[in-house]
Design an enzyme around this catalytic site. Structure first.
Site, PDB file in Angstrom:
ATOM      1  N   ASP A  14      49.134  47.863  39.015  1.00  0.00           N
ATOM      2  CA  ASP A  14      47.942  48.108  38.123  1.00  0.00           C
ATOM      3  C   ASP A  14      46.566  48.758  38.794  1.00  0.00           C
ATOM      4  O   ASP A  14      46.640  48.252  40.128  1.00  0.00           O
ATOM      5  CB  ASP A  14      47.316  46.675  37.297  1.00  0.00           C
ATOM      6  CG  ASP A  14      47.275  45.668  38.352  1.00  0.00           C
ATOM      7  OD1 ASP A  14      47.981  45.693  38.997  1.00  0.00           O
ATOM      8  OD2 ASP A  14      46.074  45.027  37.720  1.00  0.00           O
ATOM      9  N   GLU A  54      47.599  42.524  38.804  1.00  0.00           N
ATOM     10  CA  GLU A  54      47.286  41.807  39.955  1.00  0.00           C
ATOM     11  C   GLU A  54      45.557  41.848  39.587  1.00  0.00           C
ATOM     12  O   GLU A  54      44.913  40.763  40.212  1.00  0.00           O
ATOM     13  CB  GLU A  54      47.550  42.345  41.246  1.00  0.00           C
ATOM     14  CG  GLU A  54      47.063  41.548  42.413  1.00  0.00           C
ATOM     15  CD  GLU A  54      45.803  41.901  42.904  1.00  0.00           C
ATOM     16  OE1 GLU A  54      45.448  41.350  43.891  1.00  0.00           O
ATOM     17  OE2 GLU A  54      45.214  42.959  42.349  1.00  0.00           O
TER      18      GLU A  54
END
Length: 406
Positions: free
Chosen positions: A80, A173
């Site tokens: 991400d 994350e």
């Protein structure tokens, strides 16, 4: 064999911005899309065991090619990108033989040494920048590209002996949830490294202790013409709350091992105001004191304005992995040696943030952090040196070789 920057340029095309409001894992569809792309690529280059979990985690294993008892090493990056700025329609610019001067990103934005004093150190190198309208995604698609490139190199060079190499790509994350559903047991590594650092040479095994704080303030609205002694303006109480925190212990006034409280968001009107904070400190006792201060302020304001006016909700996010890494310092020492072997002077410093490795270390998988080569993460001025990415690949390979030769 694809070059590391070629992979990177492909991955940034997929919008993987995470979103903490969706309350699903992965939090956005783009992360699952990238995960499927990575899984297929790993299979295509010849990685033995590849799977995607129902939560979008990609796991793979390059099996040992020798009989020697070698530690099972993991390499992990996240898919991400930060919610801070758009990661949609990323249009990277390639600056070859950088001249050390201003870089016109386009759309009225300039990346300059006055803003980024480190820029001149990249003179003569090839840089990848944004076009000024999005972030780049080096955090952490550079890490993903570096890991896969290193793995493909090993597959193409079977003369390099190695043990089982575990690969993990995580979602979410950037919203603090990257380790939430990580299958440590199934991953099967003895220890791991995240490729999630910045500048070339960075090697990190200390990070903040981290918590979030939600402060809710309930006011009383009365017609302003007759409000004296009756109205409680929750917006002003919120201002009072913030003013009672240490005013110089904020991100923009701290560095190194200094902690802070960071007001991220404020939403309010007279009857109700909500504040969102993050709390950070490297020292466990200092971290505890910072959290206690939030409750102390709430108690003081409740005495002043009435019980129930201020409510604080604290939630620990991750802890300093130092205490989990120090008993196994060979992991850090090997990374240092690996860097020095390719002419890099390690930069050991605390992470003023967190990585998946911080939580994984407390889940039984000691995981320090290695550089990717990126700079100015999370915004339009993000960029990365191709040379630094290539060096990160070398470091991964050197770590693997060092353990195989022990």
């Amino acid at each position: 064999m694809k070059k590391v920057h070629e992979r990177f340029l492909e991955y940034v095309k997929v919008d993987t911005k995470s979103d903490e409001t969706t309350r699903v894992t992965p939090s956005t569809k783009g992360q699952l899309e990238l995960g499927k792309i990575l899984a297929e690529e790993l299979k295509k280059i010849g990685v033995d065991e590849v799977r995607i979990s129902d939560k979008g985690y990609v796991y793979a294993c390059l099996k040992s090619n020798c009989d020697k008892d070698i530690p099972k090493i993991g390499f992990i990056s996240h898919m991400d990108t930060a919610p801070d700025m758009s990661g949609k329609n990323v249009n990277p610019k390639i600056v070859e033989n950088y001249d050390g001067k201003d870089i016109e990103l386009g759309n009225g934005y300039t990346l300059s040494p006055s803003f980024s004093p480190e820029l001149p150190m990249y003179k003569g190198q090839t840089l990848i920048t944004t076009d000024g309208t999005t972030l780049l995604g080096a955090d952490d698609k550079a890490g993903v590209a570096e890991i896969i490139t290193a793995i493909e190199y090993l597959i193409n060079h079977p003369e390099i002996k190695h043990g089982d190499i575990k690969i993990g790509f995580t979602p979410d994350e950037e919203i603090g949830e990257g380790a939430d559903h990580f299958d440590v047991e199934g991953f099967g590594a003895d220890f791991a490294y995240t490729l999630d650092g910045g500048r070339i040479g960075e090697l990190e095994y200390e990070n903040f202790n981290a918590a979030s704080a939600k402060v809710e303030i309930i006011g009383k609205n009365v017609h302003p013409g007759s409000a004296k002694g009756k109205m409680i303006n929750s917006i002003l109480v919120a201002h009072e709350f913030v003013s009672m925190l240490p005013l110089n212990e904020v991100p923009e006034k701290t560095e190194g091992y200094e902690g802070f409280s960071f007001l991220l968001d404020i939403q309010g009107e007279v009857e109700k105001t909500s504040l969102s904070f993050i709390i950070r400190d490297f020292d466990k006792e200092g971290f505890k004191n910072r959290k206690e201060r939030f409750n102390e302020i709430a108690n003081e304001l409740n005495k002043k304005y009435g019980e129930g006016t201020v409510t604080v909700t604290l939630k620990d996010q991750y802890m300093n992995m130092k205490e989990m890494i120090e008993p196994r310092m060979h992991i850090v020492e090997t990374a240092e040696k690996a860097m020095k072997q390719c002419g890099i002077e390690p930069i050991k410093k605390p992470i003023r943030g967190g990585t998946d490795g911080a939580r994984l270390s407390f889940m039984g998988l000691p995981t320090p952090n290695i550089f990717t080569g990126g700079e100015n993460f999370h915004g339009r001025y993000e960029y990365i040196s191709v040379n630094s990415m290539e060096k990160a690949v070398e470091v991964i390979l050197n770590i693997i070789k060092i353990y195989a030769e022990k």
